[in-house]
Design an enzyme around this catalytic site. Structure first.
Site, PDB file in Angstrom:
ATOM      1  N   LYS A  48      51.570  32.389  42.350  1.00  0.00           N
ATOM      2  CA  LYS A  48      51.484  30.926  42.332  1.00  0.00           C
ATOM      3  C   LYS A  48      51.237  30.474  43.770  1.00  0.00           C
ATOM      4  O   LYS A  48      51.705  31.105  44.724  1.00  0.00           O
ATOM      5  CB  LYS A  48      52.814  30.366  41.801  1.00  0.00           C
ATOM      6  CG  LYS A  48      52.882  28.839  41.744  1.00  0.00           C
ATOM      7  CD  LYS A  48      52.017  28.275  40.657  1.00  0.00           C
ATOM      8  CE  LYS A  48      51.956  26.734  40.729  1.00  0.00           C
ATOM      9  NZ  LYS A  48      50.763  26.182  40.089  1.00  0.00           N
ATOM     10  N   CYS A 126      42.546  23.181  44.103  1.00  0.00           N
ATOM     11  CA  CYS A 126      43.328  22.487  43.068  1.00  0.00           C
ATOM     12  C   CYS A 126      42.802  21.058  42.949  1.00  0.00           C
ATOM     13  O   CYS A 126      42.725  20.348  43.955  1.00  0.00           O
ATOM     14  CB  CYS A 126      44.813  22.485  43.448  1.00  0.00           C
ATOM     15  SG  CYS A 126      45.808  21.488  42.313  1.00  0.00           S
ATOM     16  N   ILE A 186      35.935  30.259  39.583  1.00  0.00           N
ATOM     17  CA  ILE A 186      36.215  28.912  40.077  1.00  0.00           C
ATOM     18  C   ILE A 186      37.666  28.536  39.788  1.00  0.00           C
ATOM     19  O   ILE A 186      38.319  29.171  38.945  1.00  0.00           O
ATOM     20  CB  ILE A 186      35.304  27.866  39.361  1.00  0.00           C
ATOM     21  CG1 ILE A 186      35.447  28.025  37.835  1.00  0.00           C
ATOM     22  CG2 ILE A 186      33.882  27.977  39.816  1.00  0.00           C
ATOM     23  CD1 ILE A 186      34.704  27.009  36.992  1.00  0.00           C
ATOM     24  N   GLY A 238      37.660  32.056  35.306  1.00  0.00           N
ATOM     25  CA  GLY A 238      37.418  30.882  34.477  1.00  0.00           C
ATOM     26  C   GLY A 238      37.050  31.265  33.060  1.00  0.00           C
ATOM     27  O   GLY A 238      35.897  31.621  32.791  1.00  0.00           O
ATOM     28  N   GLY A 239      38.022  31.242  32.178  1.00  0.00           N
ATOM     29  CA  GLY A 239      37.752  31.382  30.749  1.00  0.00           C
ATOM     30  C   GLY A 239      37.445  32.775  30.252  1.00  0.00           C
ATOM     31  O   GLY A 239      36.930  32.940  29.136  1.00  0.00           O
TER      32      GLY A 239
HETATM   33  C1  SIN Z   1      48.860  23.187  40.130  1.00  0.00           C
HETATM   34  O1  SIN Z   1      49.903  23.724  40.535  1.00  0.00           O
HETATM   35  O2  SIN Z   1      48.804  21.964  40.015  1.00  0.00           O
HETATM   36  C2  SIN Z   1      47.672  23.994  39.768  1.00  0.00           C
HETATM   37  C3  SIN Z   1      47.137  24.705  40.929  1.00  0.00           C
HETATM   38  C4  SIN Z   1      45.648  24.729  41.008  1.00  0.00           C
HETATM   39  O3  SIN Z   1      44.950  24.150  40.180  1.00  0.00           O
HETATM   40  O4  SIN Z   1      45.153  25.336  41.947  1.00  0.00           O
END
Ligand code: SIN
Length: 294
Positions: A48, A126, A186, A238-239
């Site tokens: 994360k 993000c 992406i 992506g997907g």
């Molecule tokens: C998020 O924590 O809001 C998502 C992170 C991202 O889209 O890179």
């Protein structure tokens, strides 16, 4: 379907066990969940995104399933520096630490904490975090500077790009100029839904980022564009849900892929795809990377 061999060398500076990584944001918030995904067949994992200060995230709803995908607006929730301890048991594993900041200096500060990272992935993409991610990742100069400063920590630097730009090639080239070892294409596509019963946006943050099957063709096109523009490896994201999707991404120009939303449907997605993708008499992946370009 074409079948390939397992990688015999590092990909973009990281010794991956296969060509598929866990994408940032899914099951990447604890050392235990990252370890579990490696045990379940991920060739590498991306954490994360970790930033300079702890963030609780946007208020909910923060994740909604839609046709062919998910829309999230988590708001980059993260424990900041405390995450260093969380992943210390994973030292030596292919753990790519996703980091973000609002300035190049903040990217540098966060990178300085993670001496055990196999590589850094810069979240410059993000689509729903004020002052972070795509808010600065649409500016080629800032992308180059963030890459340059993280590169001083002598680890591979991957830069994750937003598709929410007119010309993704320009941003990719800026990252390459800053010394990036790879581009990840992406991140999610800016999106929203409205509740017709409540007459209000469904997400707490009003809009968020679309991932999952719906974005696969956008990701393939982005990888294809970038392959024509840069000389560094590209990681397709992506997907992706099938072995054939992995092959298609490679034909567009990806050296490896990241998988995220498909885990929502099956936590075993890596081993399921690997069963179809790999064969001892398969061809080396390098033979198909970019082969769709004329
Ligand atoms: C998020 O924590 O809001 C998502 C992170 C991202 O889209 O890179």
């Amino acid at each position: 379907m074409i079948q390939i061999k397992l990688p015999e060398e590092e990909i973009a500076g990281v010794p991956l066990k296969n060509h598929m990584l866990l994408a940032a944001g899914i099951l990447g918030t604890t050392g235990a969940s990252l370890k579990r995904m490696l045990a379940l067949g991920a060739g590498g994992v991306v954490t994360k995104s970790i930033g300079p200060n702890p963030i609780p995230g946007h208020h909910g709803p923060a994740l909604i399933p839609v046709d062919c995908g998910l829309i999230n607006a988590m708001g980059l929730p993260n424990p900041s520096k405390d995450f260093v301890e969380e992943i210390s048991p994973l030292k030596g594993e292919p753990v790519v630490v996703s980091i973000f900041g609002g300035t190049p200096a903040e990217f540098g500060e966060v990178a300085s904490w993670f001496s055990n990272a196999a590589a850094f992935e810069l979240n410059l993409s993000c689509p729903h975090a004020e002052g972070y991610g795509a808010a600065i990742g649409v500016d080629p100069r800032i992308v180059q500077e963030c890459t340059e400063i993280v590169k001083t920590y002598n680890k591979p630097v991957w830069v994750k790009l937003t598709p929410n730009v007119t010309d993704i090639k320009m941003i990719g080239k800026a990252a390459e100029k800053g010394g990036a070892d790879a581009l990840v294409a992406i991140n999610t596509v800016k999106a929203m839904r409205i509740s017709t019963e409540l007459c209000r946006p469904v997400l707490g943050n009003v809009f968020g980022g679309l991932s999952g099957k719906a974005v696969f063709p956008i990701a393939v096109r982005s990888v294809y564009d970038l392959y024509e523009a840069v000389g560094i490896p590209i990681i397709g994201c992506g997907g992706i849900t099938t072995a054939d999707n992995v092959v298609e991404m490679m034909m567009a120009g990806a050296s490896a892929v990241e998988i995220g939303s498909a885990i929502y449907d099956s936590v075993n997605v890596f081993s399921e795809i690997a069963a179809d993708l790999y064969a001892e008499d398969g061809i080396p992946a390098e033979e198909i990377v970019g082969c769709a370009h004329v």
